[in-house]
Design an enzyme around this catalytic site. Sequence first.
Site, mmCIF file in Angstrom:
data_model
loop_
_atom_site.group_PDB
_atom_site.id
_atom_site.type_symbol
_atom_site.label_atom_id
_atom_site.label_comp_id
_atom_site.label_asym_id
_atom_site.label_seq_id
_atom_site.Cartn_x
_atom_site.Cartn_y
_atom_site.Cartn_z
ATOM 1 N N ASP A 13 0.806 -1.226 0.000
ATOM 2 C CA ASP A 13 0.000 0.000 0.000
ATOM 3 C C ASP A 13 0.833 1.267 0.000
ATOM 4 O O ASP A 13 0.422 2.303 0.530
ATOM 5 C CB ASP A 13 -0.963 0.014 1.198
ATOM 6 C CG ASP A 13 -1.874 -1.195 1.212
ATOM 7 O OD1 ASP A 13 -2.182 -1.704 0.112
ATOM 8 O OD2 ASP A 13 -2.263 -1.640 2.302
ATOM 9 N N LYS A 16 1.805 2.096 -5.148
ATOM 10 C CA LYS A 16 2.335 1.534 -6.397
ATOM 11 C C LYS A 16 1.397 1.804 -7.572
ATOM 12 O O LYS A 16 1.835 2.167 -8.658
ATOM 13 C CB LYS A 16 2.547 0.014 -6.250
ATOM 14 C CG LYS A 16 3.545 -0.354 -5.161
ATOM 15 C CD LYS A 16 3.617 -1.857 -4.943
ATOM 16 C CE LYS A 16 2.373 -2.467 -4.351
ATOM 17 N NZ LYS A 16 2.069 -2.086 -2.955
ATOM 18 N N GLY A 17 0.087 1.601 -7.337
ATOM 19 C CA GLY A 17 -0.888 1.776 -8.418
ATOM 20 C C GLY A 17 -0.834 3.186 -8.979
ATOM 21 O O GLY A 17 -0.804 3.385 -10.195
ATOM 22 N N GLY A 40 -4.543 -4.324 -3.731
ATOM 23 C CA GLY A 40 -5.534 -3.283 -4.039
ATOM 24 C C GLY A 40 -4.745 -2.053 -4.444
ATOM 25 O O GLY A 40 -4.102 -1.435 -3.612
ATOM 26 N N HIS A 41 -4.732 -1.752 -5.726
ATOM 27 C CA HIS A 41 -3.932 -0.632 -6.232
ATOM 28 C C HIS A 41 -4.870 0.497 -6.657
ATOM 29 O O HIS A 41 -5.667 0.333 -7.573
ATOM 30 C CB HIS A 41 -3.055 -1.092 -7.405
ATOM 31 C CG HIS A 41 -2.015 -2.095 -6.990
ATOM 32 N ND1 HIS A 41 -1.080 -2.620 -7.842
ATOM 33 C CD2 HIS A 41 -1.740 -2.641 -5.777
ATOM 34 C CE1 HIS A 41 -0.290 -3.455 -7.181
ATOM 35 N NE2 HIS A 41 -0.679 -3.498 -5.929
ATOM 36 N N THR A 42 -4.748 1.625 -5.972
ATOM 37 C CA THR A 42 -5.686 2.732 -6.178
ATOM 38 C C THR A 42 -5.125 3.751 -7.165
ATOM 39 O O THR A 42 -3.981 4.175 -7.037
ATOM 40 C CB THR A 42 -5.957 3.452 -4.843
ATOM 41 O OG1 THR A 42 -6.200 2.470 -3.838
ATOM 42 C CG2 THR A 42 -7.138 4.394 -4.954
ATOM 43 N N GLN A 222 1.986 -6.096 -3.178
ATOM 44 C CA GLN A 222 2.444 -6.200 -1.781
ATOM 45 C C GLN A 222 3.724 -5.367 -1.606
ATOM 46 O O GLN A 222 3.890 -4.369 -2.286
ATOM 47 C CB GLN A 222 2.651 -7.658 -1.362
ATOM 48 C CG GLN A 222 1.358 -8.452 -1.220
ATOM 49 C CD GLN A 222 0.748 -8.921 -2.529
ATOM 50 O OE1 GLN A 222 1.390 -9.595 -3.304
ATOM 51 N NE2 GLN A 222 -0.501 -8.578 -2.784
ATOM 52 N N GLY A 300 -10.690 -2.969 3.542
ATOM 53 C CA GLY A 300 -11.256 -1.878 4.332
ATOM 54 C C GLY A 300 -10.752 -1.836 5.772
ATOM 55 O O GLY A 300 -11.161 -0.974 6.553
ATOM 56 N N ASP A 331 2.413 14.689 1.791
ATOM 57 C CA ASP A 331 1.379 15.643 2.244
ATOM 58 C C ASP A 331 0.784 15.252 3.591
ATOM 59 O O ASP A 331 0.365 16.113 4.363
ATOM 60 C CB ASP A 331 0.257 15.741 1.196
ATOM 61 C CG ASP A 331 -0.319 14.374 0.857
ATOM 62 O OD1 ASP A 331 0.432 13.521 0.353
ATOM 63 O OD2 ASP A 331 -1.526 14.151 1.109
HETATM 64 P P1 GDP Z 1 -0.753 0.275 -3.544
HETATM 65 O O1 GDP Z 1 -1.335 -1.004 -3.055
HETATM 66 O O2 GDP Z 1 0.721 0.358 -3.316
HETATM 67 O O3 GDP Z 1 -1.113 0.584 -4.966
HETATM 68 O O4 GDP Z 1 -1.389 1.420 -2.638
HETATM 69 P P2 GDP Z 1 -2.949 1.545 -2.215
HETATM 70 O O5 GDP Z 1 -3.719 2.036 -3.363
HETATM 71 O O6 GDP Z 1 -3.418 0.331 -1.539
HETATM 72 O O7 GDP Z 1 -2.836 2.628 -1.056
HETATM 73 C C1 GDP Z 1 -2.316 3.891 -1.281
HETATM 74 C C2 GDP Z 1 -3.395 4.902 -0.907
HETATM 75 O O8 GDP Z 1 -2.820 6.192 -0.803
HETATM 76 C C3 GDP Z 1 -4.470 5.052 -1.967
HETATM 77 O O9 GDP Z 1 -5.686 5.390 -1.346
HETATM 78 C C4 GDP Z 1 -3.962 6.189 -2.838
HETATM 79 O O10 GDP Z 1 -5.003 6.869 -3.505
HETATM 80 C C5 GDP Z 1 -3.339 7.066 -1.794
HETATM 81 N N1 GDP Z 1 -2.186 7.859 -2.229
HETATM 82 C C6 GDP Z 1 -1.201 7.549 -3.103
HETATM 83 N N2 GDP Z 1 -0.270 8.516 -3.130
HETATM 84 C C7 GDP Z 1 -0.668 9.461 -2.256
HETATM 85 C C8 GDP Z 1 -0.117 10.704 -1.813
HETATM 86 O O11 GDP Z 1 0.962 11.122 -2.209
HETATM 87 N N3 GDP Z 1 -0.826 11.385 -0.874
HETATM 88 C C9 GDP Z 1 -2.017 10.951 -0.373
HETATM 89 N N4 GDP Z 1 -2.627 11.685 0.528
HETATM 90 N N5 GDP Z 1 -2.560 9.796 -0.771
HETATM 91 C C10 GDP Z 1 -1.888 9.051 -1.682
HETATM 92 P P1 IMO Z 2 -0.886 -4.221 -2.219
HETATM 93 O O1 IMO Z 2 -0.441 -4.783 -3.543
HETATM 94 C C1 IMO Z 2 -0.953 -4.583 2.124
HETATM 95 C C2 IMO Z 2 -0.969 -8.624 3.795
HETATM 96 C C3 IMO Z 2 -2.218 -9.073 4.506
HETATM 97 C C4 IMO Z 2 -1.627 -10.049 5.509
HETATM 98 C C5 IMO Z 2 -0.505 -10.699 4.706
HETATM 99 C C6 IMO Z 2 -0.872 -12.021 4.049
HETATM 100 O O2 IMO Z 2 -2.190 -3.522 -2.281
HETATM 101 O O3 IMO Z 2 0.213 -3.431 -1.593
HETATM 102 P P2 IMO Z 2 -2.442 -12.757 2.048
HETATM 103 O O4 IMO Z 2 -3.818 -12.326 1.654
HETATM 104 O O5 IMO Z 2 -1.412 -12.483 1.026
HETATM 105 O O6 IMO Z 2 -2.410 -14.164 2.546
HETATM 106 O O7 IMO Z 2 -2.082 -11.849 3.338
HETATM 107 O O8 IMO Z 2 -0.140 -9.755 3.698
HETATM 108 N N1 IMO Z 2 -1.189 -8.135 2.412
HETATM 109 C C7 IMO Z 2 -1.138 -6.855 2.055
HETATM 110 N N2 IMO Z 2 -0.976 -5.743 2.798
HETATM 111 N N3 IMO Z 2 -1.055 -4.477 0.774
HETATM 112 C C8 IMO Z 2 -1.191 -5.581 0.013
HETATM 113 O O9 IMO Z 2 -1.162 -5.549 -1.334
HETATM 114 C C9 IMO Z 2 -1.286 -6.840 0.659
HETATM 115 N N4 IMO Z 2 -1.457 -8.108 0.220
HETATM 116 C C10 IMO Z 2 -1.379 -8.893 1.301
HETATM 117 O O10 IMO Z 2 -2.869 -8.001 5.137
HETATM 118 O O11 IMO Z 2 -1.052 -9.330 6.567
HETATM 119 MG MG MG Z 3 -2.871 -1.657 -1.800
#
Ligand code: GDP
Ligand code: IMO
Ligand code: MG
Length: 422
Positions: A13, A16-17, A40-42, A222, A300, A331
Amino acid sequence: MKVDVLLGLQWGDEGKGKVVDFLAPQYNVVARFQGGPNAGHTLEFDGHKHVLHQIPSGIFRENIKNIIGNGVVLDPVVFKEEIGALGKFNIDFTKNLFLSKKTTLILPSHKLLDAAFEKAKGKNKIGSTLKGIGPTYQDKIARNGLRIGDILAPGFEERYRNLVNKHERTLSHYDFEYDLKEAEAPFFEAIEFLRGFNLVNSEYLINNCIKSSETILAEGAQGSLLDIDFGSYPYVTSSNTMTAGACTGLGVAPQNIGSVIGIFKAYCTRVGGGPFPTELFDEVGEAIQNEGHEFGATTGRPRRCGWLDLPALKYAIMINGVTELYMMKADVLSILDEIKVCTHYKLSDGTLTEEMPFQLVDEDVEPVYDSLPGWKKDLTGVTDKNEFPQELNDYVSYIEKATGVKIKVVSVGPDRIQTINL
Ligand code: GDP
Ligand code: IMO
Ligand code: MG
């Protein structure tokens, strides 16, 4: 042409997305190489917010080939839903989405096994997303898995039934009630749906792209601290989330890897169980969680928050060969007067170390912090690095000096355009 790899350096999280979507216009191909619907890539752009789970984050850009590689585990039901959710964007999937025939399929019974295994772990549960990731990789490694290419061959249903029988025998040993029948009809509908897509030998596709000088970005899921070998085992996911995973997960030779783009948050978060040395349990952690909207994009769940952890970051840089850093969510720290950074760990015997201990889980590490002044300025409207407050420049320099790697981009908000090149 070489394949650039983009990956998360923390516990997932990192953003990356967002970065893949931002960089995608510079590439002809974007390819996922591991993980599955646990990701979950946002992406945020033009007022849209979209979360992708299995489909690569280049999907919104025109003329890009998006590849789901052999190292991914794919849930066809989630895939069908994801394609449905993309309906309003007018994307031509015949031209820009390719799935490896060697991608392993997540069956409904893999999700049941995931839940049964987690339940049996009791208070030691991993905090899995329960998407069936662990049991599916388990079957892949045990040479029992079913792959996308198998759906094209006769006898798929019989092979499915044999594997499910095995799973049901395992489930009978667990105190776990389930109803598999209900999940099977949507699964087979999704298998039919999958047949309509480009199912290919993606190792040839990608190597032909390399030969014809197309630019390729491999998108990690991840993060490095969740890597099956180098993460905080056993609180990890079941794949190699590191650069080497891009080689095995796509069929790319190591000498064809180019830049390695390491994504990290200006602080740390973790969702699920497991050790987190710099975790904050006070109002500062709560403030970061609220300001950063730190709630999982897939489940969530609230994300645990803490200070930037340099021993962990340097470890991730080392095992991945990171060539450039992208710092996300700067930020969010604008609310703080003081920003702390963990420079060392103090072990239970009093020694200081910059290295990750063998077993973070058992070793009671105490983080040692440096303190830096906060910048207390809203960054979300910043469009150029010249507008950065001095304290932010100092934070960037501090991390560059500690890691020996340049920070190329600082992200100041979730939108595509809130991305500042240094
Ligand atoms: P990923 O799994 O690495 O793609 O990341 P996620 O999408 O799970 O989580 C990153 C969250 O931070 C998402 O809700 C993005 O929209 C948000 N996000 C990404 N870059 C920034 C940033 O620079 N500032 C803020 N406030 N939010 C960001
Ligand atoms: P992205 O790509 C954050 C965590 C789970 C749990 C552990 C094992 O969005 O960054 P699993 O479902 O793989 O058996 O869970 O890894 N986990 C993540 N945490 N971002 C992810 O993906 C994750 N994918 C798995 O919360 O602790
Ligand atoms: Mg994610």
